[in-house]
Structure formats: C-alpha cells, structure tokens
Motif scaffolding. Structure first.
Motif: not given
Length: 426
Positions: A17-19, A26-28, A47-49
């Motif tokens: 999980l990327l927050v 997120h793109e990279v 992905s979470a912003s």
C-alpha cells in the motif's frame, strides 16, 4: 472470476500500500515496482492519496504486507495517525510500515522511530529506484517471517495449554476462602541460574493449592478468588513467605537473594491489598531488588490509575517486576517500552527443544534481541536439556530456569544450591 478463483489470485500476490498525496509519487513508484516479484509471487501496488482513503483500503484488504506512508498529507501528522490506526485499532503487528517524508522537520526521525512501531523511516529524496526495490523486498521477507512465527506461536500455545480441572468458580472460591494456606499450599522453589556463570542468582516461589479438583497453580486460584478479604489473606501469606525465605537465604549466603512471587502484583488494584503489601515490604527490611513480583502483560498494561500508582510506589521501595510468559501473546515494541518491566520471562513453548527447531530458534532470538534493546533482563523458562541451555547462553540470554539447570525443590532444600558456591548442580 468467481470467488474461489479470486481468493487464489489474491493469495498469489504480495499487497503493498502506497499512501501519498503527491500524484507523481504514485506514478513513479508504480513504474519502479512494475513487474517486481518475490518468491514467485507478484507485487500488487495499492494506492491511496490520503490517510482516510488508506483506512478504507485497509478495511477491505487485511493482508497488506507493506505500507509506504507519507508523514504529512491532509494534516501534518496524518501518516503518524495512520500508523497508530494500524497498530492499535487494527491490531496488525505483522504489516511492515515504512514512513517517507519530504519535510523531516515536521517529524524528526529519532522521535518517530522511538515512539512508533515502524520498520523504517526515509527521506523521499534518498529513495532511488534501487533503494525502493530493496525496501520492498526486505519488508516482504520480514512480513513473511513475522507471519510464520506468529502462526507457529499460536499453534504451540494451543498445544501447550495444559488441561486443568473443571472447577466451578464459585465452589472453588468458597473452598479456598475456608482453607488454611499453611496446610493447603504446596510451595516449591525454582532456582534462577545465570547462564554465563552457572550461578544461582534468584529463586522463584511456585505455589500450588491442594483442592477438591487437584493441585491448582496461582493463576487458576487468582482467577477464582475475587478481590476481598480471602484473596488479600492469600496474597499477604505469599508475600510473607517470599520475605521470610529471602531473609533466610540471604543471611545464609551473606548476600542478597532475589525472590520472585506470583499473584501479589495481580492484586495491587485493590486499595486494601495494596496498602497491606506496601506496609509488609517496608517492614521487611529487605535490600532493594530482593523482592520481585511476577506480573502478567494484562496487569502491566492496565490503565487503572490505582494499579499504575501501586507499581510506581513499590518500585520506589526497591521491588522489581517480571513480565511472565513473554511471547505467548501479541505485544508490540511500543507497548513493551511503555511497560518497562525489569525482567521478562520467555514462554517455555519457545524454550523447550529450541535447539532442534528453526522456528523456535528464530522466535527466541527475536525475543532476546528485543529485551536487550530495551535493557531488560531475559529469563529462559523451562530449560529441559543442555543443548537448549547452551543455545540461550550463546544468544546472550542472561538467566535460565528448568530441570537442565536446577530442578524445583522444597524451599528448605535451596540451601544446598546456595551454599555450594552458588553453583547449580547438573
């Protein structure tokens, strides 16, 4: 895809999980981790912003192996709050958490690493493509190891739980309330041995109550007796025994002997019992460190103000506390750091036959390392073979108990160990 097929597909992936509130991150990250696999399983990037969105994702996916979390998002401490949510609300101690920040001044690394249960802390500018690969692979390996140890621990605990007589609580409490401790308690002494020197450094009193349902240990008796006069009488009798034998053994040896006793610490939340215990300790004349109270994780974690005050008061009188059965239940580094016991006893399911079991070895090493990190004395409980005792000695565990070192005996027989150069016989 049906549910069974979906479940198989999910099990074949590692979820990361990327927050982060920066779309470019997120793109990279997606490009860098695209096609990455570990031990034959692909890495799936979620992905979470925001921290709020991350909570929603974690509610749906309870198998996230790694969370890469930005510290500053919708609030200055959104990432920190998310860490606390995972560890305290979700009670997930297996998930690896790595914090990333572009504003190190908002959350200094030293403070964050000490206060929160995280597995890494990096500046965004320091994370290259190769570094990100290394972070992810290392975290997945640690996650797999943590889960395998936890599952093994749960299996061992279930197998190790002894069968106890089925005594109705009210009937047992009534019988205990009308019994005489001197006649109804079988009291044994278990020497504690310094593994490096093979010397006796302390004694644990091990009481068992003779009841209509057989011999019962202190924990079972404590569960049956509610707070009140009967339990207070029992606790003070145990404490008196500990003080008597500590004085007796210390006088014979010419040096202080630490004596550990169960049940007393579990009763400190009762005001009357606490006051009586403090008075007994003050009147005992024992040296600081001569009296040690065995205490469960639940008691030390208690938020009860009377319990916290009782522990602090007794510590000021020189009483120490030993956390029992360490490793048998889930406890985080943050919790242990808050508890700060003087000693911890490694549960015997990770001690017995450790030299022949790789999983037990790994768990034992982790527990010893954790104790050393927090400067807490570790005790290997239940050593039954020379090879197991040697393993704990090599790993730096300070103390050991068990038949391989010195069997439990009647308190009067402890003099033999103490007077023989404080050496345990084999």
């Amino acid at each position: 895809m049906n549910r069974e097929s979906q479940a198989v597909a999910d099990a074949a992936r590692w979820r990361v999980l990327l927050v982060d509130d920066e779309p470019a991150v997120h793109e990279v990250s997606s490009l860098i981790l695209s096609g990455l696999s570990f031990e034959g399983r692909d890495v799936e990037l979620l992905s979470a912003s925001s921290a709020a969105q991350a909570r929603d994702i974690l509610a749906r996916h309870r198998d996230v192996a790694l969370a890469l979390i930005d510290v500053v998002m919708e609030t200055d401490d959104a990432g920190i709050a998310l860490v606390q949510h995972v560890r305290e609300q979700l009670r997930d101690n297996d998930m690896q958490i790595v914090l990333r920040t572009g504003q190190p001044g908002m959350a200094p690394e030293r403070d964050v690493v000490l206060r929160y249960e995280i597995n890494g802390y990096f500046l965004k500018t320091d994370i290259t493509a190769q570094r990100l690969h290394s972070i992810v692979i290392s975290a997945l390996r640690n996650y797999r190891h943590a889960r395998s140890l936890r599952f093994a621990r749960e299996r061992e605990v279930k197998r190790a739980v002894p069968h106890e007589p089925d005594a109705p609580r009210s009937l047992l409490a009534k019988e205990l309330a009308h019994s005489s401790e001197g006649d109804s308690v079988l009291l044994q002494a278990q020497p504690e041995i310094a593994l490096a020197s093979n010397q006796v450094t302390g004694i644990e009193l091990v009481p068992q109550w003779k009841t209509s349902w057989g011999l019962l240990p202190a924990a079972r008796v404590g569960d049956a007796l509610p707070e009140g006069p009967a339990r207070r009488r029992l606790v003070l009798w145990l404490l008196a025994q500990a003080c008597f034998w500590s004085r007796s053994w210390s006088e014979s040896l010419g040096a202080s002997v630490t004596v550990s006793v169960p049940l007393v610490a579990e009763s400190l939340g009762d005001c009357g019992t606490f006051e009586a215990v403090v008075e007994t300790v003050r009147d005992s004349g024992l040296a600081r460190g001569a009296l040690d109270l065995l205490v469960s994780e639940e008691t030390l974690l208690s938020d009860h103000p009377d319990m916290r005050a009782a522990v602090a008061a007794l510590r000021s009188l020189g009483v120490t506390f030993t956390l029992t059965d360490f490793g048998a239940q889930t406890i985080s580094l943050q919790q242990l750091n808050r508890l700060v016991p003087d000693r911890l006893k490694i549960h015997r399911i990770f001690v017995r036959e450790v030299a022949a079991d790789a999983e037990r070895m790994a768990m034992a090493r982790s527990l010893i390392a954790l104790a050393q990190t927090l400067n807490i004395v570790a005790i290997a409980d239940g050593l039954s073979s020379d090879s197991d005792a040697q393993f704990f000695k090599w790993e730096g565990c300070e103390l050991g108990q068990g038949d391989a070192l010195a069997p439990a005996c009647a308190p009067a027989d402890v003099y033999e160990f103490l007077m023989n150069g404080r050496k345990a016989s084999h």
